[in-house]
Design an enzyme around this catalytic site. Structure first.
Site, short mmCIF file in Angstrom:
data_model
loop_
_atom_site.label_atom_id
_atom_site.label_comp_id
_atom_site.label_asym_id
_atom_site.label_seq_id
_atom_site.Cartn_x
_atom_site.Cartn_y
_atom_site.Cartn_z
N HIS A 96 7.91 -11.23 1.68
CA HIS A 96 7.02 -11.99 0.80
C HIS A 96 6.20 -10.98 0.01
O HIS A 96 6.30 -9.77 0.25
CB HIS A 96 6.15 -12.96 1.60
N HIS A 98 2.76 -10.54 -0.41
CA HIS A 98 1.40 -10.11 -0.10
C HIS A 98 1.33 -8.58 -0.24
O HIS A 98 2.30 -7.88 0.03
CB HIS A 98 1.00 -10.55 1.30
N ASP A 100 0.26 -6.17 1.37
CA ASP A 100 0.54 -5.25 2.48
C ASP A 100 2.03 -5.20 2.82
O ASP A 100 2.42 -4.60 3.82
CB ASP A 100 -0.29 -5.61 3.72
N HIS A 101 2.87 -5.82 1.97
CA HIS A 101 4.33 -5.82 2.19
C HIS A 101 5.12 -5.31 0.99
O HIS A 101 6.34 -5.16 1.09
CB HIS A 101 4.80 -7.22 2.59
N HIS A 187 3.57 -19.38 5.72
CA HIS A 187 2.65 -18.27 5.40
C HIS A 187 2.62 -18.12 3.89
O HIS A 187 1.55 -17.99 3.29
CB HIS A 187 3.14 -17.01 6.10
N ASP A 209 5.40 -11.80 8.34
CA ASP A 209 4.11 -12.48 8.57
C ASP A 209 4.25 -13.94 9.00
O ASP A 209 3.24 -14.64 9.11
CB ASP A 209 3.22 -12.37 7.33
N HIS A 254 2.26 -7.34 12.62
CA HIS A 254 0.92 -6.73 12.70
C HIS A 254 0.39 -6.83 14.12
O HIS A 254 -0.63 -7.47 14.37
CB HIS A 254 -0.03 -7.45 11.74
C1 5PN Z 1 -3.98 -8.05 5.52
C2 5PN Z 1 -4.26 -9.19 4.61
N1 5PN Z 1 -5.48 -9.34 4.15
C3 5PN Z 1 -5.79 -10.35 3.29
C4 5PN Z 1 -4.82 -11.22 2.92
C5 5PN Z 1 -4.86 -12.34 2.07
O1 5PN Z 1 -5.81 -12.76 1.44
O2 5PN Z 1 -3.64 -12.92 2.04
C6 5PN Z 1 -2.73 -12.17 2.87
C7 5PN Z 1 -3.56 -11.09 3.41
C8 5PN Z 1 -3.26 -10.07 4.26
O3 5PN Z 1 -2.02 -9.91 4.73
ZN ZN Z 2 1.35 -11.97 4.40
ZN ZN Z 3 1.08 -8.84 6.33
#
Ligand code: 5PN
Ligand code: ZN
Ligand code: ZN
Length: 270
Positions: A96, A98, A100-101, A187, A209, A254
């Site tokens: 996805h 987001h 952090d990915h 998610h 996630d 995570h």
């Molecule tokens: C790690 C993290 N921090 C904040 C958000 C968010 O607002 O949507 C996804 C997300 C995260 O994965």
């Molecule tokens: Zn996510």
């Molecule tokens: Zn994540």
């Protein structure tokens, strides 16, 4: 034909609140969790599943998540540890979009980008409450430029040379022999989890996630960052059923406790 190998690439860590990790359950308080990318060396090519977060992006947009990431924990740094260069990656699969990915996508100039059709659509047209999650659009430079028009952003040399091609999918798909994508929405709109079949051990099912940690699964408790909580709970059940059906081991996205037991760096699963 060479056996499939799976490497976990350590991408550092972030902090969120316990009530975000365990929606409406907590307990509250700072929770530091790992982020990682997965490299699959397959007879058909090198696939990277997710690419972690970009340190500068998090410092600029979400500094309250207190990123810790050294140079070795970037995508180029992690690839160097296993003797690879960024141009050696043929495909990026994003679970996805987001931040952090997908923060490391921009380093992988030669890769074709694979994702769910609904996810690519959602990333450019998200719900207002999803804005922070979808705040790093550098994986799609055209979209990034359009959304950030008029804003003074620091120059990003990595982006100037990056022109990704997208291949969008829907439904469950075996994209290469023994490499499966399973729809796990909730998610986000178009979330995929990935299962890899291996010669010498049980399959690994990377939840991404759809399930942050073993504790989320054990408590049937979703995280608070979601588009649709009911669909999210369904996807938790689906992951459990898939793991049973294929005798797969769940690897969580995570999970500070589980991550300690995962093999990382040059140590791979095969
Ligand atoms: C790690 C993290 N921090 C904040 C958000 C968010 O607002 O949507 C996804 C997300 C995260 O994965
Ligand atoms: Zn996510
Ligand atoms: Zn994540």
């Amino acid at each position: 034909m060479a056996d499939t190998k799976v490497y976990l690439l350590d991408g550092g860590s972030l902090v969120i609140d316990g009530f975000h990790a365990f929606w409406n359950r907590g307990p509250g308080g700072e929770l530091r969790f790992p982020c990682y990318a997965v490299l699959v060396e397959h007879a058909d090519g090198r696939y990277m599943f997710d690419t972690g977060y970009d340190f500068d992006h998090v410092m600029r947009v979400l500094p309250f998540e207190k990123p810790i990431q050294d140079k070795e924990q970037t995508i180029p740094g992690q690839l160097a540890k296993i003797g690879l260069k960024t141009d050696d990656i043929d495909y990026v699969i994003n679970s996805h979009y987001h931040f952090d990915h997908c923060g490391g996508n921009k380093h992988l100039h030669k890769a074709c980008t694979i994702c769910h059709a609904k996810e690519l659509e959602a990333s450019g047209d998200c719900q207002p409450f999803e804005h922070l999650g979808y705040s790093d659009l550098t994986f799609a430079p055209d979209l990034h430029k359009k959304k950030n028009a008029g804003k003074e952003l620091p120059p990003d040399p990595a982006l100037d040379m990056y022109t990704p091609k997208f291949e969008t999918l829907s439904g469950d798909q075996e994209i290469a022999k023994g490499l499966w994508l399973f729809e796990t929405p909730g998610h986000t709109a178009g979330h995929y989890s990935m299962m890899v079949e291996l010669k010498n051990r049980r399959p690994i099912l990377f939840t991404a996630d759809a399930c942050y940690s073993k504790k989320n699964m054990d408590m049937m408790c979703i995280s608070s960052f979601h588009l649709d909580p009911v669909a999210s709970v369904k996807s938790l059940h689906r992951l459990k059923e898939l793991a049973a059906k294929y005798d797969a081991e769940l690897f969580y996205s995570h999970d500070p406790d589980s991550f300690k037991s995962y093999q990382t760096g040059a140590n791979c699963y095969s």
